[in-house]
Design an enzyme around this catalytic site. Structure first.
Site, PDB file in Angstrom:
ATOM      1  N   TYR A 163      64.064  66.137  33.672  1.00 11.04           N
ATOM      2  CA  TYR A 163      64.098  67.415  33.355  1.00 11.04           C
ATOM      3  C   TYR A 163      62.561  68.212  33.938  1.00 11.04           C
ATOM      4  CZ  TYR A 163      64.598  71.923  31.404  1.00 11.04           C
ATOM      5  OH  TYR A 163      64.616  73.470  31.289  1.00 11.04           O
ATOM      6  N   ASP A 244      54.887  65.619  36.433  1.00 14.20           N
ATOM      7  CA  ASP A 244      55.179  66.789  35.639  1.00 14.20           C
ATOM      8  C   ASP A 244      54.511  66.495  34.128  1.00 14.20           C
ATOM      9  OD1 ASP A 244      56.405  68.669  33.737  1.00 14.20           O
ATOM     10  OD2 ASP A 244      58.408  68.274  34.654  1.00 14.20           O
ATOM     11  N   LYS A 271      53.783  75.062  28.702  1.00 11.09           N
ATOM     12  CA  LYS A 271      53.802  74.871  27.398  1.00 11.09           C
ATOM     13  C   LYS A 271      52.455  75.252  26.626  1.00 11.09           C
ATOM     14  CE  LYS A 271      58.013  73.099  27.567  1.00 11.09           C
ATOM     15  NZ  LYS A 271      59.298  73.525  27.002  1.00 11.09           N
TER      16      LYS A 271
END
Length: 436
Positions: A163, A244, A271
């Site tokens: 993801y 990532d 984040k």
């Protein structure tokens, strides 16, 4: 009826009871949900937050605690899916945001903080250059596009269960709303299988992108040999390797890549690094990133009204330089490792089909026995048992993701960790008959 069928029926009955109890105890969350369905599809604007019979609504947060619409207090072990590392309204972050607000919000110009923040990010994660975006999704989109342009190739190798943002979901192989790159989907942690796919697509392979530990798919770490192979093979065929680290950059002072000892060409972030504000970034090798240098006649464009917004720049700089220091990162992730070890110990002592995976301050529960080394393994979890675990944890004042993901944030201490361990022990005891 077989023993398995009887057990499944018992789990279903216990789950129905838990759902009914939840509905009874959450009338204000239900009312908020019903009202929201009139103006938002399904009362929702962020799919991951929805679950049946209706999602809990939080009214406020402080430190590592949340209070729902009905006034019930929870220890926040979700931590906004890793973005809430600093907890709620950390005083240093709050002061930085207040100071930024005093001088204005949107300038439509370069500001006095963005270069300082960029320098802090580059130094922390070993980047030559960095550019800011508004989310990890944007960061991955731009990094992947940049890799295709730099290599003059089109094929993008991703991993099943991976993801990389709202338009890069590969659970079950892919999503209908994914950005239409030319994808090849490889098996995560399968060294030989992935190596074969890289070789088969060598002449047109632009990039390989992965999380060095899958986050959303169950906190599943990539093996060292697997990552080493990816580094060697992408270099051999002239493709770029992108890590990532939107989630995993929190797991060590220099991101997870600094622990595994594999250096990608580009890294994406998001984040917590924005201090709780909307944030994303991508960076890496100067020769690649400098394609965005607007002084070049062939410069690539990169727009974004809020890329350098002063709230994110200020909160992010304060958090990274004053709060989440390298020493703080080491301490937090040591705490997370110890918590996961304690949780697995109580599961093993109860001989229960329950285990916790992860690294440092990220962990996820799996309702199954046996190793979890890839998303296919994680899919063997009993979904009903996992849902029951979720509702039982809520009843014990533990807030976590419906899918079983948890994080340890900076305000969480020994008392909170003890509460979580005690809640899991109670689940193992109360649900013993269902955990055969």
């Amino acid at each position: 009826m077989t023993q398995t069928a009887l057990r499944n029926a018992d789990i279903e009955a216990a789950l129905n009871d838990a759902r009914e109890d939840y509905v009874t105890r959450k009338p204000r969350s239900l009312a908020r949900y019903v009202e929201a369905t009139a103006v938002m599809p399904g009362g929702n604007t962020r799919t991951v937050l929805h679950y049946a019979p209706f999602p809990l609504a939080m009214a406020r947060g402080e430190g590592c605690r949340l209070w729902d619409a009905d006034g019930v207090e929870y220890i926040d072990f979700l931590g906004e899916y890793t973005a809430g590392l600093y907890g709620h309204s950390h005083p240093v972050i709050r002061a930085a945001v207040d100071c930024a607000l005093d001088d204005g919000i949107s300038f439509g110009a370069s500001n006095m903080t963005e270069a300082r923040f960029a320098r802090a990010v580059c130094k922390r994660f070993g980047l030559d250059r960095v550019r800011f975006t508004n989310s990890g999704t944007e960061a991955n989109l731009l990094a992947m596009s940049l890799a295709c342009i730099f290599t003059r190739r089109k094929t993008v190798l991703v991993f099943n269960g991976g993801y990389h943002g709202a338009v890069f979901g590969f659970a079950g192989g892919g999503s209908p709303i994914n950005v239409p790159f030319d994808y090849v989907v490889a098996p995560y942690n399968d060294l030989a299988g992935t190596q074969a796919l890289i070789a088969a697509h060598a002449t047109d392979l632009a990039l390989v992108i992965l999380e060095p530990m899958i986050g959303s798919g169950g906190c599943i770490a990539a093996s060292g040999p697997f990552l080493t192979m990816l580094r060697a093979e992408t270099t051999r065929v002239g493709a770029l390797l992108i890590f990532d680290e939107v989630m995993t950059s929190r797991l060590a002072p220099g991101g997870l890549q600094s622990v595994v000892g594999v250096k990608p060409d580009l890294t994406t972030f998001g984040k917590y690094i924005g201090g709780g504000m909307s944030f994303g970034a991508f960076g890496g090798r100067g020769e690649i990133m400098d394609l965005f240098d607007p002084r070049r006649p062939d410069a690539l464009p990169h727009a974004g009204t809020f890329n350098n917004n002063v709230l994110t720049m200020s909160a992010g700089l304060a958090g990274l330089s004053e709060v989440y220091t390298p020493q703080a990162a080491l301490a937090l992730n040591t705490r997370g490792d110890r918590l996961r070890e304690r949780l697995n110990a109580v599961c093993q002592a109860a001989d229960a089909p329950l285990q916790f995976t992860g690294i440092g301050s990220m962990l996820a529960v799996h309702t199954m026995r046996g190793p979890v080394t890839c998303p296919e393994d994680a899919a063997k979890s009993d979904p009903k048992l996992k849902e029951l675990f979720f509702f039982d944890m809520l009843a014990h004042g533990i807030w976590l993701a419906r899918r079983g993901m948890m994080t340890v944030s900076l305000p969480i201490g020994d008392a909170e960790c003890n509460r979580l361990v005690a809640a899991v022990e109670e689940f193992l005891s109360a649900r013993r008959s269902l955990l055969r």
